[in-house]
Design a protein around this motif. Structure first.
Motif, PDB file in Angstrom:
ATOM      1  N   GLN A 197      -4.769   1.000  -1.833  1.00 42.51           N
ATOM      2  CA  GLN A 197      -4.004   0.442  -0.514  1.00 42.51           C
ATOM      3  C   GLN A 197      -4.318   1.486   0.918  1.00 42.51           C
ATOM      4  N   ILE A 237       3.158  -1.202   2.156  1.00 43.54           N
ATOM      5  CA  ILE A 237       2.657  -1.023   1.013  1.00 43.54           C
ATOM      6  C   ILE A 237       4.210  -0.312   0.065  1.00 43.54           C
ATOM      7  N   GLU A 255      -1.649   1.632  -7.770  1.00 44.69           N
ATOM      8  CA  GLU A 255      -1.884   0.058  -6.582  1.00 44.69           C
ATOM      9  C   GLU A 255      -1.747   0.533  -4.829  1.00 44.69           C
ATOM     10  N   PHE A 256      -0.991   1.516  -5.378  1.00 41.29           N
ATOM     11  CA  PHE A 256      -0.526   2.356  -3.493  1.00 41.29           C
ATOM     12  C   PHE A 256      -2.537   3.200  -3.265  1.00 41.29           C
TER      13      PHE A 256
END
Length: 153
Positions: free
Chosen positions: A88, A130, A84-85
């Motif tokens: 982004q 984030i 996910e990090f």
């Protein structure tokens, strides 16, 4: 993929130094015909050796005077959090390069903005938004010593 010939390696070396090639110069340097040079370039592109052809823009001439190396630690190594990090981070236009690393930090970013205030805005509005970040450490580039895109093969 098959192994590259000596001529193909030489062609890659020349192209990565200057992709705005003069076909006559390339044919003379490589001892190949125009058709052969064009065919080899197309082959190298289709096999993924040449990922793209771009113009290298002087960042200061377009107002981007501030480069920052950003070390980031994540609060968890769970694969879904890391993925996910990274997804982004990939969408942030200020991030020129990003690396997952081993060691004291998890990720290193190269960020380019126009000034320290713009970097502060980037951190406060974008990076801090984030999830899963536990630590951000910034190092400001004072001057470039070496900057190249040519690989040493």
């Amino acid at each position: 993929m098959e192994e590259l010939s000596k001529q193909e390696l030489a062609l890659l070396r020349l192209l990565q130094k200057n992709a705005r090639f003069d076909i006559t110069d390339l044919t003379e340097r490589l001892g190949m015909s125009r058709t052969s040079v064009y065919d080899r370039i197309k082959k190298l592109e289709s096999e993924g050796y040449i990922k793209g052809i771009v113009a290298l823009v002087d960042q200061k001439k377009v107002g981007l005077h501030f480069t920052v190396i950003v070390n980031i630690s994540l609060n968890s190594q769970r694969i879904e959090y890391v993925d996910e990090f990274l997804a982004q981070i990939a969408d942030l236009e200020e991030v020129m390069e990003a690396f997952v690393i081993g060691g004291a930090f998890d990720v290193v970013l190269k960020v380019v903005v126009n000034n320290p205030d713009a970097y502060n805005d980037f951190v406060m509005q974008k990076l801090s938004a984030i999830p899963h970040i536990s630590k951000i450490q910034s190092s400001f580039v004072m001057r470039y010593i070496k900057q190249t895109s040519a690989l040493p093969f």
